[in-house]
Enzyme design. Structure first.
Site, PDB file in Angstrom:
ATOM      1  N   ASP A  13      31.558 -16.153 -20.378  1.00  0.00           N
ATOM      2  CA  ASP A  13      31.740 -16.905 -19.127  1.00  0.00           C
ATOM      3  C   ASP A  13      32.116 -18.359 -19.356  1.00  0.00           C
ATOM      4  OD1 ASP A  13      31.008 -14.567 -17.805  1.00  0.00           O
ATOM      5  OD2 ASP A  13      28.884 -15.118 -17.832  1.00  0.00           O
ATOM      6  N   GLY A  15      35.086 -19.510 -19.250  1.00  0.00           N
ATOM      7  CA  GLY A  15      36.263 -19.859 -18.455  1.00  0.00           C
ATOM      8  C   GLY A  15      37.534 -19.307 -19.082  1.00  0.00           C
ATOM      9  N   LYS A  16      37.389 -18.212 -19.820  1.00  0.00           N
ATOM     10  CA  LYS A  16      38.537 -17.631 -20.540  1.00  0.00           C
ATOM     11  C   LYS A  16      39.654 -17.251 -19.570  1.00  0.00           C
ATOM     12  CE  LYS A  16      35.650 -14.609 -22.226  1.00  0.00           C
ATOM     13  NZ  LYS A  16      34.329 -15.191 -21.894  1.00  0.00           N
ATOM     14  N   GLY A  17      39.257 -16.601 -18.445  1.00  0.00           N
ATOM     15  CA  GLY A  17      40.268 -16.148 -17.481  1.00  0.00           C
ATOM     16  C   GLY A  17      41.102 -17.303 -16.967  1.00  0.00           C
ATOM     17  N   GLY A  40      34.026 -10.397 -16.741  1.00  0.00           N
ATOM     18  CA  GLY A  40      34.467 -10.849 -15.422  1.00  0.00           C
ATOM     19  C   GLY A  40      35.178 -12.170 -15.626  1.00  0.00           C
ATOM     20  N   HIS A  41      36.480 -12.174 -15.495  1.00  0.00           N
ATOM     21  CA  HIS A  41      37.280 -13.368 -15.779  1.00  0.00           C
ATOM     22  C   HIS A  41      37.866 -13.888 -14.468  1.00  0.00           C
ATOM     23  CE1 HIS A  41      37.920 -12.053 -20.248  1.00  0.00           C
ATOM     24  NE2 HIS A  41      36.657 -12.175 -19.909  1.00  0.00           N
ATOM     25  N   ARG A 143      32.352   9.205 -33.555  1.00  0.00           N
ATOM     26  CA  ARG A 143      33.555  10.055 -33.611  1.00  0.00           C
ATOM     27  C   ARG A 143      33.484  11.237 -32.662  1.00  0.00           C
ATOM     28  NH1 ARG A 143      32.781  10.239 -39.917  1.00  0.00           N
ATOM     29  NH2 ARG A 143      30.701  10.339 -39.061  1.00  0.00           N
ATOM     30  N   GLN A 222      33.656 -11.590 -23.433  1.00  0.00           N
ATOM     31  CA  GLN A 222      32.338 -12.027 -23.886  1.00  0.00           C
ATOM     32  C   GLN A 222      32.484 -13.318 -24.724  1.00  0.00           C
ATOM     33  OE1 GLN A 222      32.931  -8.256 -24.371  1.00  0.00           O
ATOM     34  NE2 GLN A 222      32.506  -8.495 -22.211  1.00  0.00           N
ATOM     35  N   GLY A 300      26.663 -10.748 -10.612  1.00  0.00           N
ATOM     36  CA  GLY A 300      26.077 -11.677  -9.640  1.00  0.00           C
ATOM     37  C   GLY A 300      24.734 -12.248 -10.077  1.00  0.00           C
ATOM     38  N   LYS A 329      34.473 -27.093 -17.714  1.00  0.00           N
ATOM     39  CA  LYS A 329      33.435 -27.423 -16.743  1.00  0.00           C
ATOM     40  C   LYS A 329      32.824 -28.808 -16.949  1.00  0.00           C
ATOM     41  CE  LYS A 329      31.623 -23.812 -14.567  1.00  0.00           C
ATOM     42  NZ  LYS A 329      31.039 -22.530 -14.137  1.00  0.00           N
ATOM     43  N   ASP A 331      33.376 -31.283 -15.195  1.00  0.00           N
ATOM     44  CA  ASP A 331      33.045 -31.805 -13.857  1.00  0.00           C
ATOM     45  C   ASP A 331      31.623 -31.486 -13.427  1.00  0.00           C
ATOM     46  OD1 ASP A 331      34.338 -29.132 -13.896  1.00  0.00           O
ATOM     47  OD2 ASP A 331      33.659 -29.088 -11.813  1.00  0.00           O
TER      48      ASP A 331
END
Ligand code: GDP
Ligand code: IMO
Ligand code: MG
Length: 423
Positions: A13, A15-17, A40-41, A143, A222, A300, A329, A331
């Site tokens: 999380d 901020g990769k997306g 979740g990106h 396998r 991740q 969430g 981030k 800010d």
């Protein structure tokens, strides 16, 4: 040197997306190499805020080919929903989404096994996203897994039933009951739906692109501290989130790796269980969560928050040979009067170290902090690093000196436009 890799240096999380979407125009292919719907990106631009789980974050750039690589574990029902919600936004992926035939399939019983295993662990649960990630990777290594290409085989249903029977046996061991009917219907609907997208021999696909001179951006999911080998085991995910995962997860040789873009927040967060040395349990932690909207993009759940951890960051930089640091981030810290950075750990015997102990779960480390004065101003419409408030410039310089890698990008808002590149 045509494949750059962007990966998280913390617990996910980071901020990769946002950044993959921002830098995607420099590339012709964006490729996911590991993980699955646990990711979740979030992308935010032109009034759109959208979370991608399995589709690479080049999706909103029509000229870019997006590849889901062999190292990914794929939930076809989630993928179908992702595609449909992008279609509603006017994004047509029929010609620029490519799916590796060698990606492993998550089937409904994998999700049930994830839940059963977590339930059995009780207080020691990992805090999994319950998307079936661990059981699917376990089947891959054992396998016995199913792969995307198998959906094209005439005996796919029998293969599916054989794996399901194996899982039902395991679920009996856990005494875990589950009603699969609806999930199975959705799964088989999604199987048919996905057949109209290009299912490719992705190692040929990507190496052909490399031969043609295309630039590739490998998008991690991740973060490095959740890596199955180097993370805070067992509180990790089940894939190699670190740099070598991009090679095995795409079939690209190390020779082709160019820049390794390591992304980190100006502080730390973690969602799920496991050690977190700089975690704040007080009002300051709450403040970080509130201002940073630190709630999971997939589940969430509130994210645990704490100060920047340099021993952990240096470790991630070392494992990945990071060439560029991207700080996110900033800010969120705008209002803080003081900002702390953990530079070292104190071990139970009094030793001061900047190395991670073998097992952070069983070794209680006490963070040693250095204090910084906050910049206490808004960051808006920044054009160059020279414009940064002095206190923020000091903060960045300190991190660069400690880690030995330059910060070449600063993010100061969730929107695509709130991004500053160092010239
Ligand atoms: P990912 O999984 O690494 O792609 O990160 P997530 O999307 O799960 O979480 C990052 C969150 O921070 C998202 O809600 C982003 O919209 C948001 N975000 C990204 N960059 C910034 C930033 O510089 N400032 C702020 N305030 N939010 C950001
Ligand atoms: P992105 O790509 C943050 C965490 C879970 C749990 C552990 C194992 O958005 O950064 P799993 O479902 O993989 O078995 O969960 O890993 N986790 C993440 N935390 N961001 C993620 O992805 C994560 N994916 C998994 O919370 O602690
Ligand atoms: Mg995320």
């Amino acid at each position: 040197m045509c494949m750059d890799i962007l990966l998280g240096l913390q617990w996910g999380d980071e901020g990769k997306g946002k950044i993959v979407d921002f830098i995607a125009p420099d590339y012709q292919v964006v490729a996911r190499f590991q993980g699955g719907p646990n990711a979740g990106h979030t992308l935010h631009f032109d009034g759109i805020k959208h979370v991608l789980h399995q589709i690479p974050s080049g999706a909103f750039r029509p000229e870019i080919k997006n590849l889901i690589g062999n190292g990914v574990v794929l939930d076809l029902h989630t993928l179908k929903n992702e595609i449909l919600s992008l279609t509603k936004l006017g994004v047509d992926l029929t010609r620029n989404l490519f799916i590796s035939k060698k990606a492993q399939l998550i089937i409904p019983t994998h999700r049930a096994l994830d839940a059963a295993s977590e339930k059995q662990k009780g207080e020691n649960k990992i805090g999994s996203t319950l998307r079936g990630i661990g059981p699917t990777y376990a089947d891959k290594v054992a396998r016995v897994g199913l792969r995307v290409g198998d959906i094209l085989l005439p005996d796919f249903k029998e293969r599916y039933n054989a794996l399901k029977a194996r899982h039902l046996e395991q679920l009996r061991f856990y005494a875990y009951e589950v009603d699969l009917q609806e999930q199975e219907e959705q799964f088989f609907e999604a199987v048919e739906f996905i057949k109209s997208y290009p299912l490719v021999d992705s190692e040929y696909f990507i190496n052909n692109e490399i031969r043609k001179g295309s630039r590739i951006l490998a998008e991690g999911a991740q973060g490095s501290l959740l890596d199955i080998d180097f993370g805070s085991y067992p509180f990790v995910t089940s894939s190699n989130t670190t740099v070598a995962g991009a090679c095995t997860g795409l079939g690209v040789a190390p020779h082709h790796i160019g820049k390794v873009l390591g992304i980190f927040k100006a502080y730390c967060t973690r969602v799920g269980s496991g050690p977190f040395p700089t975690e704040l349990f007080d009002e300051t932690g709450e403040r970080l969560r509130r201002i940073g909207h630190e709630f999971g993009a997939t589940t969430g759940r509130p994210r645990r928050c704490g100060w920047l951890d340099l021993p952990a960051l240096k470790y991630a930089v070392m494992i990945n040979h990071v060439t560029n640091l991207l700080m996110m981030k900033a800010d969120v810290l705008n209002e803080f009067e003081e900002i702390m950075v953990c530079t070292h750990y104190e071990l139970p015997d009094g030793t001061i170290t900047d190395q991670l102990p073998y097992c952070l779960n069983s070794t209680k480390v006490t963070p040693v902090y250095q204090r910084f004065t906050g910049w206490q101003c808004e960051l808006t419409d920044l054009q160059s690093f020279e414009e940064l408030p002095a206190a923020l410039a000091d903060y960045i310089r300190f991190i660069e000196q400690q880690v030995g890698v330059p910060v070449t990008l600063l993010s100061y808002g969730s929107n695509r436009k709130d991004t500053l590149m160092r010239a």
